[in-house]
Design a protein around this motif. Structure first.
Motif, PDB file in Angstrom:
ATOM      1  N   THR A   1      45.113  68.976 -33.215  1.00  0.00           N
ATOM      2  CA  THR A   1      46.250  69.458 -32.432  1.00  0.00           C
ATOM      3  C   THR A   1      47.549  69.439 -33.230  1.00  0.00           C
ATOM      4  OG1 THR A   1      46.612  67.250 -31.519  1.00  0.00           O
ATOM      5  CG2 THR A   1      45.219  68.738 -30.242  1.00  0.00           C
ATOM      6  N   ASP A   2      47.563  68.719 -34.352  1.00  0.00           N
ATOM      7  CA  ASP A   2      48.743  68.619 -35.201  1.00  0.00           C
ATOM      8  C   ASP A   2      48.473  69.287 -36.550  1.00  0.00           C
ATOM      9  OD1 ASP A   2      50.201  67.017 -33.319  1.00  0.00           O
ATOM     10  OD2 ASP A   2      48.981  65.299 -33.935  1.00  0.00           O
ATOM     11  N   PRO A   3      49.518  69.651 -37.282  1.00  0.00           N
ATOM     12  CA  PRO A   3      49.314  70.235 -38.609  1.00  0.00           C
ATOM     13  C   PRO A   3      48.567  69.273 -39.531  1.00  0.00           C
ATOM     14  CG  PRO A   3      51.578  70.547 -37.891  1.00  0.00           C
ATOM     15  CD  PRO A   3      50.932  69.602 -36.916  1.00  0.00           C
TER      16      PRO A   3
ATOM     17  N   ALA B   1      46.975  60.688 -34.410  1.00  0.00           N
ATOM     18  CA  ALA B   1      46.309  61.126 -33.168  1.00  0.00           C
ATOM     19  C   ALA B   1      45.055  61.940 -33.474  1.00  0.00           C
ATOM     20  CB  ALA B   1      47.277  61.942 -32.307  1.00  0.00           C
ATOM     21  N   ASP B   2      45.148  62.850 -34.440  1.00  0.00           N
ATOM     22  CA  ASP B   2      43.967  63.646 -34.787  1.00  0.00           C
ATOM     23  C   ASP B   2      42.892  62.780 -35.445  1.00  0.00           C
ATOM     24  OD1 ASP B   2      44.667  66.114 -33.702  1.00  0.00           O
ATOM     25  OD2 ASP B   2      45.697  66.772 -35.528  1.00  0.00           O
ATOM     26  N   ALA B   3      43.300  61.821 -36.274  1.00  0.00           N
ATOM     27  CA  ALA B   3      42.316  60.918 -36.886  1.00  0.00           C
ATOM     28  C   ALA B   3      41.560  60.147 -35.804  1.00  0.00           C
ATOM     29  CB  ALA B   3      43.013  59.946 -37.843  1.00  0.00           C
TER      30      ALA B   3
ATOM     31  N   LEU C   1      48.303  52.805 -55.352  1.00  0.00           N
ATOM     32  CA  LEU C   1      49.605  53.460 -55.250  1.00  0.00           C
ATOM     33  C   LEU C   1      49.790  54.209 -53.942  1.00  0.00           C
ATOM     34  CD1 LEU C   1      50.045  54.880 -58.874  1.00  0.00           C
ATOM     35  CD2 LEU C   1      51.162  52.874 -57.849  1.00  0.00           C
ATOM     36  N   PHE C   2      48.761  54.215 -53.099  1.00  0.00           N
ATOM     37  CA  PHE C   2      48.800  54.962 -51.847  1.00  0.00           C
ATOM     38  C   PHE C   2      48.314  54.081 -50.709  1.00  0.00           C
ATOM     39  CE2 PHE C   2      47.721  57.915 -55.317  1.00  0.00           C
ATOM     40  CZ  PHE C   2      48.875  58.675 -55.322  1.00  0.00           C
ATOM     41  N   ARG C   3      48.785  54.385 -49.512  1.00  0.00           N
ATOM     42  CA  ARG C   3      48.270  53.702 -48.323  1.00  0.00           C
ATOM     43  C   ARG C   3      48.385  54.629 -47.125  1.00  0.00           C
ATOM     44  NH1 ARG C   3      52.958  49.238 -46.981  1.00  0.00           N
ATOM     45  NH2 ARG C   3      54.323  50.695 -45.884  1.00  0.00           N
ATOM     46  N   SER C   4      47.574  54.336 -46.130  1.00  0.00           N
ATOM     47  CA  SER C   4      47.562  55.124 -44.891  1.00  0.00           C
ATOM     48  C   SER C   4      47.412  54.180 -43.719  1.00  0.00           C
ATOM     49  CB  SER C   4      46.370  56.079 -44.883  1.00  0.00           C
ATOM     50  OG  SER C   4      46.414  56.947 -45.973  1.00  0.00           O
ATOM     51  N   SER C   5      48.013  54.564 -42.581  1.00  0.00           N
ATOM     52  CA  SER C   5      47.790  53.783 -41.366  1.00  0.00           C
ATOM     53  C   SER C   5      46.329  53.867 -40.962  1.00  0.00           C
ATOM     54  CB  SER C   5      48.678  54.289 -40.235  1.00  0.00           C
ATOM     55  OG  SER C   5      50.023  54.039 -40.529  1.00  0.00           O
ATOM     56  N   ILE C   6      45.744  55.044 -41.149  1.00  0.00           N
ATOM     57  CA  ILE C   6      44.308  55.227 -40.914  1.00  0.00           C
ATOM     58  C   ILE C   6      43.745  55.980 -42.110  1.00  0.00           C
ATOM     59  CG2 ILE C   6      42.523  56.241 -39.454  1.00  0.00           C
ATOM     60  CD1 ILE C   6      44.422  55.985 -37.090  1.00  0.00           C
TER      61      ILE C   6
ATOM     62  N   MET D   1      43.510  60.922 -44.655  1.00  0.00           N
ATOM     63  CA  MET D   1      44.626  59.986 -44.684  1.00  0.00           C
ATOM     64  C   MET D   1      45.616  60.349 -43.589  1.00  0.00           C
ATOM     65  SD  MET D   1      44.852  60.089 -48.818  1.00  0.00           S
ATOM     66  CE  MET D   1      44.446  61.836 -48.793  1.00  0.00           C
ATOM     67  N   ALA D   2      45.802  59.420 -42.656  1.00  0.00           N
ATOM     68  CA  ALA D   2      46.758  59.627 -41.562  1.00  0.00           C
ATOM     69  C   ALA D   2      47.926  58.688 -41.776  1.00  0.00           C
ATOM     70  CB  ALA D   2      46.087  59.343 -40.222  1.00  0.00           C
ATOM     71  N   ASP D   3      49.149  59.218 -41.624  1.00  0.00           N
ATOM     72  CA  ASP D   3      50.359  58.437 -41.863  1.00  0.00           C
ATOM     73  C   ASP D   3      50.318  57.919 -43.299  1.00  0.00           C
ATOM     74  OD1 ASP D   3      52.829  57.372 -41.081  1.00  0.00           O
ATOM     75  OD2 ASP D   3      51.924  55.484 -40.423  1.00  0.00           O
ATOM     76  N   PHE D   4      50.337  58.851 -44.243  1.00  0.00           N
ATOM     77  CA  PHE D   4      50.112  58.606 -45.668  1.00  0.00           C
ATOM     78  C   PHE D   4      51.421  58.303 -46.402  1.00  0.00           C
ATOM     79  CE2 PHE D   4      49.280  60.649 -49.957  1.00  0.00           C
ATOM     80  CZ  PHE D   4      48.406  59.679 -50.413  1.00  0.00           C
ATOM     81  N   TYR D   5      51.377  57.307 -47.306  1.00  0.00           N
ATOM     82  CA  TYR D   5      52.526  56.888 -48.097  1.00  0.00           C
ATOM     83  C   TYR D   5      52.147  56.777 -49.568  1.00  0.00           C
ATOM     84  CZ  TYR D   5      54.716  55.466 -43.718  1.00  0.00           C
ATOM     85  OH  TYR D   5      55.268  55.456 -42.464  1.00  0.00           O
ATOM     86  N   ARG D   6      53.140  57.019 -50.436  1.00  0.00           N
ATOM     87  CA  ARG D   6      52.982  56.778 -51.865  1.00  0.00           C
ATOM     88  C   ARG D   6      53.948  55.669 -52.260  1.00  0.00           C
ATOM     89  NH1 ARG D   6      57.326  58.682 -54.628  1.00  0.00           N
ATOM     90  NH2 ARG D   6      58.547  60.266 -53.553  1.00  0.00           N
ATOM     91  N   HIS D   7      53.551  54.877 -53.243  1.00  0.00           N
ATOM     92  CA  HIS D   7      54.418  53.811 -53.719  1.00  0.00           C
ATOM     93  C   HIS D   7      55.388  54.382 -54.740  1.00  0.00           C
ATOM     94  CE1 HIS D   7      55.589  49.947 -55.558  1.00  0.00           C
ATOM     95  NE2 HIS D   7      55.501  49.571 -54.304  1.00  0.00           N
TER      96      HIS D   7
END
Length: 165
Positions: free
Chosen positions: A22-24, A53-55, A74-79, A93-99
């Motif tokens: 439902t989300d991009p 939500a999609d994950a 160097l990376f992390r995700s909430s899910i 990767m949902a809610d993805f971050y880079r260090h």
């Protein structure tokens, strides 16, 4: 420009699964480089950015456990979830971050280009945004992929790329 049969098969499976999103969402990394027509050197897996939500909705349908994490420090995700039922492994990767230095910076593409593979749609960030994203990831392989995208002679125009028959 062509992509490998394994990548095409995996992307088609991803497109089918993500059709219910439902989300991009986006394919990033080496698979996106290949879809832009540049040589990524190799594509060992397919990286997919999606919403939390999609994950939560999609992972159970393909047998992936909801968990935090990443495949790289160097990376992390909430899910995070790894799907191995395709020709190439798929990392969601949902809610993805880079260090970046001492901070975690969200990775949120703002552009979205449709790619059609035998009637199935997948989405990638536009070329310039993918180049910037890879450069900011900072790993040597990502920097090289950004360079290859930047020097790619064959530029795709328009909003859609079509592969297949």
């Amino acid at each position: 420009m062509s992509i490998s049969p394994d990548l095409a098969t995996s992307l088609t499976a991803i497109g089918s699964i993500m059709d219910g999103a439902t989300d991009p969402w986006w394919i990033i990394g080496s698979a996106a480089v290949a879809l832009h027509g540049a040589d990524p050197d190799s594509v060992g897996d397919v990286d997919v950015l999606l919403s939390v939500a999609d994950a939560r909705r999609i992972f159970p349908t393909i047998g992936i456990e909801l968990r935090r994490g990443s495949a790289h420090a160097l990376f992390r995700s909430s899910i995070f979830g790894r799907w191995t039922e395709t020709a190439l492994p798929v990392e969601f990767m949902a809610d993805f971050y880079r260090h970046s230095g001492t901070a975690w910076v969200p990775v949120r593409p703002t552009t979205r280009q449709a790619v059609e593979l035998d009637g199935t749609m997948v989405f990638i960030p536009e070329q310039a945004e993918m180049e910037t994203m890879l450069a900011k990831f900072g790993r040597p392989k990502d920097i090289e992929r950004a360079r290859r995208l930047a020097t790619q002679a064959e530029r795709h125009s328009g909003n859609r790329i079509v592969f297949g028959k």
